[in-house]
Enzyme design. Structure first.
Site, mmCIF file in Angstrom:
data_model
loop_
_atom_site.group_PDB
_atom_site.id
_atom_site.type_symbol
_atom_site.label_atom_id
_atom_site.label_comp_id
_atom_site.label_asym_id
_atom_site.label_seq_id
_atom_site.Cartn_x
_atom_site.Cartn_y
_atom_site.Cartn_z
ATOM 1 N N VAL A 30 0.814 -1.220 0.000
ATOM 2 C CA VAL A 30 0.000 0.000 0.000
ATOM 3 C C VAL A 30 0.842 1.262 0.000
ATOM 4 O O VAL A 30 0.314 2.354 -0.153
ATOM 5 C CB VAL A 30 -1.012 0.059 1.176
ATOM 6 C CG1 VAL A 30 -2.125 -0.950 0.983
ATOM 7 C CG2 VAL A 30 -0.336 -0.174 2.510
ATOM 8 N N SER A 32 5.189 3.085 0.459
ATOM 9 C CA SER A 32 6.498 3.014 1.107
ATOM 10 C C SER A 32 7.033 4.424 1.260
ATOM 11 O O SER A 32 6.672 5.322 0.502
ATOM 12 C CB SER A 32 7.459 2.167 0.289
ATOM 13 O OG SER A 32 7.716 2.797 -0.933
ATOM 14 N N GLY A 33 7.847 4.589 2.285
ATOM 15 C CA GLY A 33 8.454 5.890 2.548
ATOM 16 C C GLY A 33 9.895 5.678 2.951
ATOM 17 O O GLY A 33 10.434 4.580 2.810
ATOM 18 N N ALA A 34 10.489 6.725 3.481
ATOM 19 C CA ALA A 34 11.904 6.658 3.850
ATOM 20 C C ALA A 34 12.140 5.607 4.936
ATOM 21 O O ALA A 34 13.201 4.994 4.990
ATOM 22 C CB ALA A 34 12.362 8.019 4.334
ATOM 23 N N SER A 37 8.303 0.094 4.268
ATOM 24 C CA SER A 37 7.206 -0.114 3.336
ATOM 25 C C SER A 37 6.069 -0.807 4.068
ATOM 26 O O SER A 37 6.288 -1.521 5.055
ATOM 27 C CB SER A 37 7.657 -0.904 2.118
ATOM 28 O OG SER A 37 8.724 -1.749 2.440
ATOM 29 N N ASP A 150 3.673 16.579 14.246
ATOM 30 C CA ASP A 150 3.425 16.519 12.801
ATOM 31 C C ASP A 150 1.961 16.217 12.503
ATOM 32 O O ASP A 150 1.650 15.433 11.616
ATOM 33 C CB ASP A 150 4.332 15.445 12.168
ATOM 34 C CG ASP A 150 4.480 15.629 10.655
ATOM 35 O OD1 ASP A 150 4.210 16.744 10.159
ATOM 36 O OD2 ASP A 150 4.853 14.657 9.982
#
Length: 360
Positions: A30, A32-34, A37, A150
């Site tokens: 669905v 992935s980021g830094a 995933s 955030d």
């Protein structure tokens, strides 16, 4: 992980090898980021749809290793209806020596607040219920001495019943680069964080809630700045330029000088800005969007505001158990953070199953 080691199986998804217990089936990527995933999966043990996050290179550096430990500790601590919690954590490793991968399992949340705002202008009752839940979650988070840092619409998951959970704590402090330009990461940020004015406190999150609430009421981003300076100008146009008492609190001399160079602006009348909004909503916004963080309303105070009269229940707005963050000041080696993390994985006890969830 439970004491009896489950049977794992391996599959490759998006060029990443996933090695997960057999209870998790139908994995589908669905995003992935830094930091990892995520796959959606079906948990055959509970019948729930879950999100499985595989952390990317969790121990590649001291910073990564500490961040991995921080994320696991935070998620393990969070036990509240309006905050994402941990359903499971596992590693295919059989011992500390071969421990290299960490997988975190949470509820699979459908839409986020971004999707909702785009689709429809919300009724005042919807806004009340959504903002009430954000504040109820924040009261809990803040009581543990945690600051989210955030909060933005994409970090707020909402299901079909309008039930909301806060996601993605500001675990990794954002780099300057990620905060540059026309980016949502910054639009919801309190000015004192964005511009490094001073040591900040929990009410940075309240500023973000004010920005989100204004957006729910109007259907538009409140402060869509193109850069830091433009963003500050948009903010000051609404709330007015800081007075002498606030200027004294800004520890950064360059920030003080810059603000003093700006044309003085009075605070706008919020009733003229949010025309047609419930006057109680406008009153609450005025208490959240205060430049001086010492004078901003807290989450606990906001829950008692008249705007939430139909939802507020002081006996059902719990606080957290104390959260020990003494590790934050520790300087350890990668292997030491790794060992602490392994202990947290092995000691995890899954939450009791909620009957409602299993029937849904």
């Amino acid at each position: 992980m439970s004491q009896e080691r489950p049977t794992f199986y391996r599959q490759e998804l998006n060029k990443t090898i996933w090695e997960v217990p057999e209870r998790y089936q139908n994995l589908s990527p669905v995003g992935s980021g830094a930091y990892g995933s995520v796959c959606a999966a079906f948990d055959t043990k509970t019948g729930l749809r879950v999100a499985v996050k595989k952390l990317s290179r969790p121990f590649q550096s001291i910073i990564h290793a500490k961040r991995t430990y921080r994320e696991l500790r935070l998620l393990k601590h969070m036990k509240h209806e309006n905050v994402i919690g941990l359903l499971d954590v596992f590693t295919p490793a059989r011992s500390l020596e071969e421990f290299n991968d960490v997988y975190l399992v949470t509820h699979l949340m459908g839409a986020d607040l971004n999707n909702i705002v785009k689709c429809q202008k919300l009724t005042d009752d919807h806004v009340q219920f959504l903002i009430y839940q954000i504040l109820r979650g924040l009261k809990y988070i803040h009581s543990a001495d945690i600051i989210h840092r955030d909060l933005k619409p994409s970090n707020l998951a909402v299901n079909e019943d309008c039930e909301l959970k806060i996601l993605d704590f500001g675990l990794a402090r954002h780099t300057d680069d990620e905060m540059t330009g026309y980016v949502a990461t910054r639009w919801y940020r309190a000015p004192e964080i964005m511009l490094n004015w001073m040591h900040y406190n929990q009410t940075v999150d309240i500023w973000s809630v004010g920005c989100i609430m204004a957006e729910l009421l109007t259907g538009r981003t409140l402060f869509p700045g193109t850069d830091h300076i433009d963003q500050l100008k948009l903010i000051l146009r609404l709330v007015g330029t800081p007075g002498a008492d606030l200027l004294k609190k800004i520890s950064s001399e360059s920030a003080r000088n810059y603000i003093q160079s700006l044309t003085q602006m009075p605070k706008m009348n919020f009733a003229n800005v949010f025309i047609g909004a419930n006057p109680l909503a406008v009153d609450l916004l005025e208490k959240m969007l205060v430049l001086d963080s010492d004078k901003r309303i807290t989450a606990a105070q906001a829950l008692a505001h008249a705007y939430f009269a139909q939802y507020h229940d002081p006996d059902d707005e719990p606080v957290a158990d104390p959260y020990d963050q003494s590790f934050e000041s520790r300087d350890l080696l990668i292997d030491e953070w790794k060992s602490l993390t392994y202990d947290e994985v092995v000691s995890f006890v899954p939450p009791p199953l909620d009957q409602e969830e299993m029937e849904s």
